[in-house]
Design a protein around this motif. Sequence first.
Motif, short mmCIF file in Angstrom:
data_model
loop_
_atom_site.label_atom_id
_atom_site.label_comp_id
_atom_site.label_asym_id
_atom_site.label_seq_id
_atom_site.Cartn_x
_atom_site.Cartn_y
_atom_site.Cartn_z
N GLU A 162 47.05 44.65 50.15
CA GLU A 162 46.70 45.50 49.01
C GLU A 162 47.44 44.99 47.79
OE1 GLU A 162 47.27 49.59 50.09
OE2 GLU A 162 45.75 49.46 51.67
N PHE A 163 46.70 44.82 46.70
CA PHE A 163 47.26 44.32 45.45
C PHE A 163 47.13 45.39 44.38
CE2 PHE A 163 45.55 40.56 47.67
CZ PHE A 163 46.72 39.81 47.78
N GLN A 164 48.14 45.52 43.56
CA GLN A 164 48.11 46.47 42.45
C GLN A 164 47.46 45.80 41.26
OE1 GLN A 164 48.97 49.72 42.86
NE2 GLN A 164 49.11 49.00 44.98
N ALA A 165 46.18 45.46 41.42
CA ALA A 165 45.40 44.81 40.38
C ALA A 165 43.94 45.21 40.58
CB ALA A 165 45.55 43.30 40.47
N PRO A 166 43.20 45.29 39.48
CA PRO A 166 41.78 45.63 39.60
C PRO A 166 41.02 44.56 40.39
CG PRO A 166 42.51 45.72 37.30
CD PRO A 166 43.62 45.12 38.09
N ILE A 167 39.95 44.98 41.03
CA ILE A 167 39.17 44.08 41.87
C ILE A 167 38.67 42.87 41.07
CG2 ILE A 167 36.98 45.29 41.56
CD1 ILE A 167 36.48 44.80 44.60
N ALA A 168 38.32 43.06 39.81
CA ALA A 168 37.83 41.93 39.00
C ALA A 168 38.91 40.86 38.82
CB ALA A 168 37.35 42.43 37.63
N ARG A 169 40.17 41.27 38.67
CA ARG A 169 41.25 40.28 38.53
C ARG A 169 41.51 39.55 39.84
NH1 ARG A 169 46.02 43.15 36.41
NH2 ARG A 169 47.14 41.40 37.29
N VAL A 170 41.44 40.27 40.96
CA VAL A 170 41.64 39.62 42.26
C VAL A 170 40.49 38.64 42.51
CG1 VAL A 170 41.90 39.97 44.74
CG2 VAL A 170 42.95 41.60 43.14
N TRP A 171 39.26 39.07 42.25
CA TRP A 171 38.10 38.18 42.43
C TRP A 171 38.26 36.92 41.58
CZ3 TRP A 171 34.12 37.52 45.59
CH2 TRP A 171 33.12 36.64 45.19
N SER A 172 38.65 37.10 40.34
CA SER A 172 38.82 35.96 39.45
C SER A 172 39.88 34.99 39.98
CB SER A 172 39.20 36.46 38.05
OG SER A 172 39.39 35.37 37.17
N ALA A 173 40.97 35.52 40.47
CA ALA A 173 42.03 34.66 41.01
C ALA A 173 41.53 33.89 42.23
CB ALA A 173 43.26 35.48 41.37
N LEU A 174 40.68 34.51 43.05
CA LEU A 174 40.17 33.86 44.25
C LEU A 174 39.16 32.76 43.93
CD1 LEU A 174 39.52 36.88 46.64
CD2 LEU A 174 41.42 35.25 46.72
N THR A 175 38.43 32.90 42.84
CA THR A 175 37.29 32.02 42.60
C THR A 175 37.43 31.10 41.39
OG1 THR A 175 36.16 33.76 41.34
CG2 THR A 175 35.69 33.62 43.71
N ASP A 176 38.44 31.28 40.57
CA ASP A 176 38.62 30.49 39.35
C ASP A 176 39.56 29.31 39.63
OD1 ASP A 176 39.07 29.45 36.81
OD2 ASP A 176 40.07 31.25 36.05
N ALA A 177 39.02 28.10 39.56
CA ALA A 177 39.82 26.89 39.84
C ALA A 177 40.99 26.74 38.88
CB ALA A 177 38.93 25.65 39.79
N GLU A 178 40.91 27.32 37.69
CA GLU A 178 42.03 27.24 36.74
C GLU A 178 43.23 28.05 37.22
OE1 GLU A 178 42.11 25.14 34.17
OE2 GLU A 178 40.10 24.50 34.78
N GLN A 179 42.99 29.12 37.98
CA GLN A 179 44.09 29.95 38.48
C GLN A 179 44.63 29.46 39.82
OE1 GLN A 179 43.64 34.30 38.01
NE2 GLN A 179 41.65 33.83 37.08
N ALA A 180 43.83 28.69 40.54
CA ALA A 180 44.20 28.26 41.89
C ALA A 180 45.58 27.60 41.98
CB ALA A 180 43.12 27.34 42.46
N PRO A 181 45.95 26.70 41.08
CA PRO A 181 47.27 26.07 41.22
C PRO A 181 48.44 27.04 41.16
CG PRO A 181 45.89 24.77 39.76
CD PRO A 181 45.16 26.07 40.02
N ASP A 182 48.22 28.22 40.60
CA ASP A 182 49.29 29.22 40.51
C ASP A 182 49.61 29.88 41.85
OD1 ASP A 182 49.57 28.75 37.81
OD2 ASP A 182 48.34 30.46 37.22
N TRP A 183 48.67 29.79 42.82
CA TRP A 183 48.95 30.52 44.07
C TRP A 183 48.47 29.83 45.33
CZ3 TRP A 183 45.20 32.44 47.37
CH2 TRP A 183 43.90 32.47 46.89
N TRP A 184 47.62 28.82 45.26
CA TRP A 184 47.14 28.17 46.47
C TRP A 184 48.28 27.45 47.16
CZ3 TRP A 184 41.89 25.25 45.49
CH2 TRP A 184 40.85 26.18 45.40
#
Length: 170
Positions: free
Chosen positions: A31-53
Amino acid sequence: MSEHVTAVPATSGQDVAPASTDDLMLVITREFQAPIARVWSALTDAEQAPDWWGPRGFHVPRESIDADLEIGGLYRACMVRDSTGEEHWWSGVHTDIEPPNLFIFTHAWDKPDGTRGFETEVTFQLEEIDGGTRMTFFQGPFDTIDNRDSHGVGWRESFDRLSEHLRRTP
């Protein structure tokens, strides 16, 4: 953030019965304290991937990520061990994309000879909950319980990094 992990502990020794398909599935709920749209974006946006993959001690360079985010689209990326520079390439196919709730793709580590290793299916299910998003992650079936367990370690550390990323980004 909370987590629930379902995985049967690995057994060792001879005369052990083969693992069932259920035993070869990795399931992690976070469970994340973030809106579903932000979680979805983090999962699918290649620009954000290096921050957490990748687990701690590894990084995924943005320039290594090639992803076609559509059903049937291919993706490929490289995880680099920080201490040695050792590269671990993986690839797959996006098989279902239903924003912002469902993201499914195949996953296999690429072998040094260019062939693909054992393939699993990865599923992210997202649901809005009071105050955030519940993510249920599935991967498998794996070829061995040891592989399931080692992937579980890596994914849990990646999800820790994802949680940190979501706290840092608006």
